[in-house]
Design a protein around this motif. Structure first.
Motif, PDB file in Angstrom:
ATOM      1  N   ILE A   1       0.823  -1.203   0.000  1.00 18.45           N
ATOM      2  CA  ILE A   1       0.000   0.000   0.000  1.00 18.45           C
ATOM      3  C   ILE A   1       0.861   1.258   0.000  1.00 18.45           C
ATOM      4  O   ILE A   1       0.405   2.339   0.293  1.00 18.45           O
ATOM      5  CB  ILE A   1      -0.986   0.031   1.188  1.00 18.45           C
TER       6      ILE A   1
ATOM      7  N   LEU B   1       3.865   1.838   1.686  1.00 18.03           N
ATOM      8  CA  LEU B   1       4.662   2.231   2.846  1.00 18.03           C
ATOM      9  C   LEU B   1       6.146   2.123   2.545  1.00 18.03           C
ATOM     10  O   LEU B   1       6.949   2.839   3.083  1.00 18.03           O
ATOM     11  CB  LEU B   1       4.311   1.360   4.053  1.00 18.03           C
TER      12      LEU B   1
ATOM     13  N   SER C   1      -4.052   7.619  -1.768  1.00 17.26           N
ATOM     14  CA  SER C   1      -3.996   7.079  -0.404  1.00 17.26           C
ATOM     15  C   SER C   1      -5.316   7.296   0.341  1.00 17.26           C
ATOM     16  O   SER C   1      -5.633   6.557   1.254  1.00 17.26           O
ATOM     17  CB  SER C   1      -2.838   7.705   0.370  1.00 17.26           C
TER      18      SER C   1
ATOM     19  N   PHE D   1      -6.436   1.452   6.229  1.00 13.29           N
ATOM     20  CA  PHE D   1      -5.414   0.527   6.689  1.00 13.29           C
ATOM     21  C   PHE D   1      -5.607   0.228   8.172  1.00 13.29           C
ATOM     22  O   PHE D   1      -5.754   1.135   8.974  1.00 13.29           O
ATOM     23  CB  PHE D   1      -4.032   1.118   6.429  1.00 13.29           C
TER      24      PHE D   1
ATOM     25  N   PRO E   1      -3.540  -1.438  11.041  1.00 12.99           N
ATOM     26  CA  PRO E   1      -2.202  -1.981  11.309  1.00 12.99           C
ATOM     27  C   PRO E   1      -2.248  -3.253  12.150  1.00 12.99           C
ATOM     28  O   PRO E   1      -3.267  -3.591  12.741  1.00 12.99           O
ATOM     29  CB  PRO E   1      -1.502  -0.862  12.080  1.00 12.99           C
TER      30      PRO E   1
ATOM     31  N   ARG F   1     -12.528   9.845  14.012  1.00 14.33           N
ATOM     32  CA  ARG F   1     -12.465  11.124  13.292  1.00 14.33           C
ATOM     33  C   ARG F   1     -11.209  11.240  12.445  1.00 14.33           C
ATOM     34  O   ARG F   1     -11.188  11.939  11.422  1.00 14.33           O
ATOM     35  CB  ARG F   1     -12.521  12.303  14.279  1.00 14.33           C
ATOM     36  N   MET F   2     -10.149  10.537  12.846  1.00 16.94           N
ATOM     37  CA  MET F   2      -8.900  10.578  12.075  1.00 16.94           C
ATOM     38  C   MET F   2      -9.104  10.097  10.648  1.00 16.94           C
ATOM     39  O   MET F   2      -8.362  10.488   9.752  1.00 16.94           O
ATOM     40  CB  MET F   2      -7.829   9.713  12.746  1.00 16.94           C
TER      41      MET F   2
ATOM     42  N   TYR G   1      -9.318  12.991   8.587  1.00 17.50           N
ATOM     43  CA  TYR G   1      -8.225  13.964   8.586  1.00 17.50           C
ATOM     44  C   TYR G   1      -7.506  14.118   7.249  1.00 17.50           C
ATOM     45  O   TYR G   1      -7.199  15.243   6.856  1.00 17.50           O
ATOM     46  CB  TYR G   1      -7.205  13.644   9.697  1.00 17.50           C
ATOM     47  N   PRO G   2      -7.228  13.009   6.513  1.00 16.43           N
ATOM     48  CA  PRO G   2      -6.553  13.215   5.229  1.00 16.43           C
ATOM     49  C   PRO G   2      -7.367  14.111   4.291  1.00 16.43           C
ATOM     50  O   PRO G   2      -6.803  14.808   3.455  1.00 16.43           O
ATOM     51  CB  PRO G   2      -6.422  11.796   4.673  1.00 16.43           C
TER      52      PRO G   2
ATOM     53  N   LEU H   1      -7.428  18.471   6.669  1.00 14.82           N
ATOM     54  CA  LEU H   1      -6.243  18.608   7.502  1.00 14.82           C
ATOM     55  C   LEU H   1      -6.367  19.734   8.511  1.00 14.82           C
ATOM     56  O   LEU H   1      -5.887  19.643   9.626  1.00 14.82           O
ATOM     57  CB  LEU H   1      -5.005  18.828   6.637  1.00 14.82           C
ATOM     58  N   ALA H   2      -7.000  20.839   8.121  1.00 12.96           N
ATOM     59  CA  ALA H   2      -7.113  21.952   9.068  1.00 12.96           C
ATOM     60  C   ALA H   2      -8.499  22.594   9.066  1.00 12.96           C
ATOM     61  O   ALA H   2      -8.896  23.171  10.059  1.00 12.96           O
ATOM     62  CB  ALA H   2      -6.062  23.012   8.756  1.00 12.96           C
TER      63      ALA H   2
ATOM     64  N   PHE I   1     -10.718   0.606  14.840  1.00 15.00           N
ATOM     65  CA  PHE I   1      -9.816   0.873  13.707  1.00 15.00           C
ATOM     66  C   PHE I   1     -10.525   0.647  12.384  1.00 15.00           C
ATOM     67  O   PHE I   1     -10.277   1.340  11.390  1.00 15.00           O
ATOM     68  CB  PHE I   1      -8.558   0.010  13.804  1.00 15.00           C
TER      69      PHE I   1
ATOM     70  N   ARG J   1     -12.498   3.661  11.710  1.00 13.99           N
ATOM     71  CA  ARG J   1     -11.673   4.745  11.190  1.00 13.99           C
ATOM     72  C   ARG J   1     -11.468   4.592   9.683  1.00 13.99           C
ATOM     73  O   ARG J   1     -11.569   5.555   8.923  1.00 13.99           O
ATOM     74  CB  ARG J   1     -10.302   4.756  11.888  1.00 13.99           C
TER      75      ARG J   1
END
Lengths: 197, 344
Positions: free
Chosen positions: A2, A4, A25, A30, A32, A51-52, A55-56, A59-60, A100, A103
């Motif tokens: 993927i 990394l 991406s 993913f 882990p 919530r993460m 985020y991609p 971002l802000a 996860f 997410r």
């Protein structure tokens, strides 16, 4: 696979681009390794972790209603809505695993990559977890599962790739059990399963 | 009305070139903070609050209490708390370099600025080492820590010994080192660090919680790690004046450790800042009243707060467990004694 790591030789492509410089991406969710067995002391809640997934994309800038809906839907989808405000480190292995997954779902990924997701998860939760994977797969999400448990692989996967430094087998599970690929690949130290959509 | 010490000819204005920043800083120092504490002193009758010296010390205490846990929360939960200590020691090399330049050349530079420069460069170096060293990252941190302290000690002795006097204040920290210029530097540092963490909060949390996942999600993990390291350098240099090189890392770690039982990461940062604020203001006050080292007092108060919170959490958990299962506990105990199980 993927993106990394950069391949030493040859190429790995993801949605048509070399994986290590993929622009897609945001399409990969993913999960882990070891998330079920490691419980950190970080005081983060399940909702903060889910919530993460957004985020991609954000971002802000402020979260919109769509972002919050995606988080809520993902929490409900893996049936941990009632745990949203609990600390993630205080959950059981199976519950953490689902957080996860949520997410990954919140990011609206259409490819889920799971690295030995059920290590440290009890047998009952494990079955429920594979049922969830089947449902998600039917809903149009491709699932890549890295798994050492050959029983799991042959019952649940639609396609198998057997890897140990090199590719020993790639095909459907029925053919896989009839070949010697597993023994060839050093006792089947690593098998990679592909739920193809 | 008292003002925060008029900038005499001996205190060079760092912000002289940037007029607007200078104006804003002066406004905040004198008209907001100074006037506010004067008013408070008048109302409460506590004379200490009206002294410009203590006003600067309390301003420094406030800034340190906010930016320490703000950056420290990410370091502690990435398990790289030692980075703070390492950068503090490289900041010491920077201070020594600044004092060395002042003593040997005809230019005048603020030691705090050379400290910031050296610590920022060391931060990037440390981050690169941590990335490549993998499991043995504390070894590379220890090398940078001792190496930069060695550079500092060599520079201190390379002159006739004149700068050795000044270095003591940086090693152990002192309220007296918080000059007007240094208070202004710390204030600007506080604003910059808070703004940077606010803007980069989401990726920083992601990288802290799950670095592999963040990489898979396409975040430039190395960039954010470098940002965090450089911010750490800024915090360490800012807090160094009061805390001292040797103790400064405490403010990155202890308030954060005290706040780990709070549910939610954002709330834990807020709680850590509150714990930090209690520690720094109490420490500064005690240090002034009893004429003892500010840094050491702050650290001891912080550890006291940490211990009290941990004991409180343990105690509450114990009580609630007892309350939940009193009957079962009693019946189990009687059962054990009646069949002679545990007694023998």
């Amino acid at each position: 696979m993927i993106g990394l790591r950069r391949p030493d030789s040859g190429s790995v492509t993801l949605f048509g681009d070399p994986a290590h410089e993929s622009r897609h991406s945001g399409r990969i969710g993913f999960v882990p390794q070891d998330v079920a067995t490691t419980n950190g002391e970080m005081p983060i809640t399940v909702r903060e972790a889910v919530r993460m997934g957004r985020y991609p994309h954000k971002l802000a800038s402020r979260f919109t209603r769509a972002d919050r809906d995606a988080v809520d839907t993902a929490l409900q989808r893996v049936e941990i809505g009632d745990l949203a405000d609990r600390r993630i480190g205080r959950l059981s292995g199976g519950q953490r695993q689902r957080a996860f997954m949520a997410r990954a779902l919140a990011s609206k990924a259409d490819l889920l990559a799971l690295d030995e997701p059920t290590v440290g998860v009890d047998a009952e939760s494990r079955e429920a977890f594979y049922d969830l994977l089947h449902d998600l797969n039917r809903e149009g999400i491709t699932i890549v599962l890295i798994e050492h448990d050959i029983g799991v692989v042959t019952t649940h996967a639609s396609e198998i790739a057997c890897l140990n430094r090199e590719l020993f087998f790639h095909g459907d599970p029925e053919t896989f059990v009839e070949t010697d690929a597993l023994a060839d690949a050093y006792g089947g130290s690593q098998s990679l399963v592909h739920h193809h959509h | 009305m008292t003002t925060l010490l008029s900038p005499g000819p001996a205190t060079p204005s760092v912000f002289g070139q940037v007029g607007s920043v200078d104006g804003i800083v002066r406004f905040l120092l004198d008209d907001v903070w100074g006037a506010g504490l004067d008013l408070l002193a008048g109302l409460s009758g506590i004379d200490m609050l009206a002294s410009p010296f203590m006003q600067r010390a309390y301003l420094a205490a406030l800034c340190i209490a906010v930016i320490g846990p703000l950056v420290g929360s990410f370091l502690v939960h990435r398990e790289v708390a030692m980075i703070g200590d390492t950068l503090a020691h490289s900041a010491f090399a920077g201070v020594a370099a600044g004092l060395f330049v002042n003593a040997t050349l005809s230019v005048t530079v603020a030691p705090l600025l050379t400290a910031l420069l050296v610590a920022a460069v060391a931060a990037l170096l440390v981050q690169t080492l941590v990335d490549y060293a993998g499991a043995y990252r504390d070894t590379s941190l220890a090398i940078v820590l001792t190496g930069s302290f060695a550079v500092g000690s060599v520079l201190v002795t390379a002159t006739d010994g004149g700068i050795a006097v000044g270095i003591n204040a940086y090693l152990f920290g002192s309220l007296a080192t918080v000059s007007r210029t240094n208070a202004a530097i710390l204030l600007v540092m506080g604003v910059v660090v808070t703004a940077a963490v606010t803007l980069a909060y989401r990726p920083l949390v992601y990288v802290t919680f799950d670095e592999v996942g963040a990489r898979a999600a396409g975040l430039p993990v190395t960039r954010y790690n470098q940002l965090l390291a450089v911010l750490t350098a800024g915090v360490v240099v800012g807090a160094m004046q009061i805390m001292g090189v040797i103790l400064v890392a405490a403010m990155l770690v202890i308030p954060v450790a005290a706040a780990t039982s709070v549910r939610g990461f954002k709330r834990s940062i807020g709680a850590a800042a509150c714990a930090g604020l209690l520690a720094t203001t109490t420490g500064v006050t005690l240090s002034y009243l009893y004429d003892i080292a500010a840094g050491g007092t702050i650290v001891l108060v912080a550890i006291g707060i940490y211990a009290a919170i941990k004991a409180g959490v343990r105690g509450r958990r114990y009580v609630s467990r007892r309350r939940r299962t009193p009957d079962r506990a009693v019946s189990a105990a009687t059962a054990a004694t009646s069949d002679g199980g545990d007694d023998k």
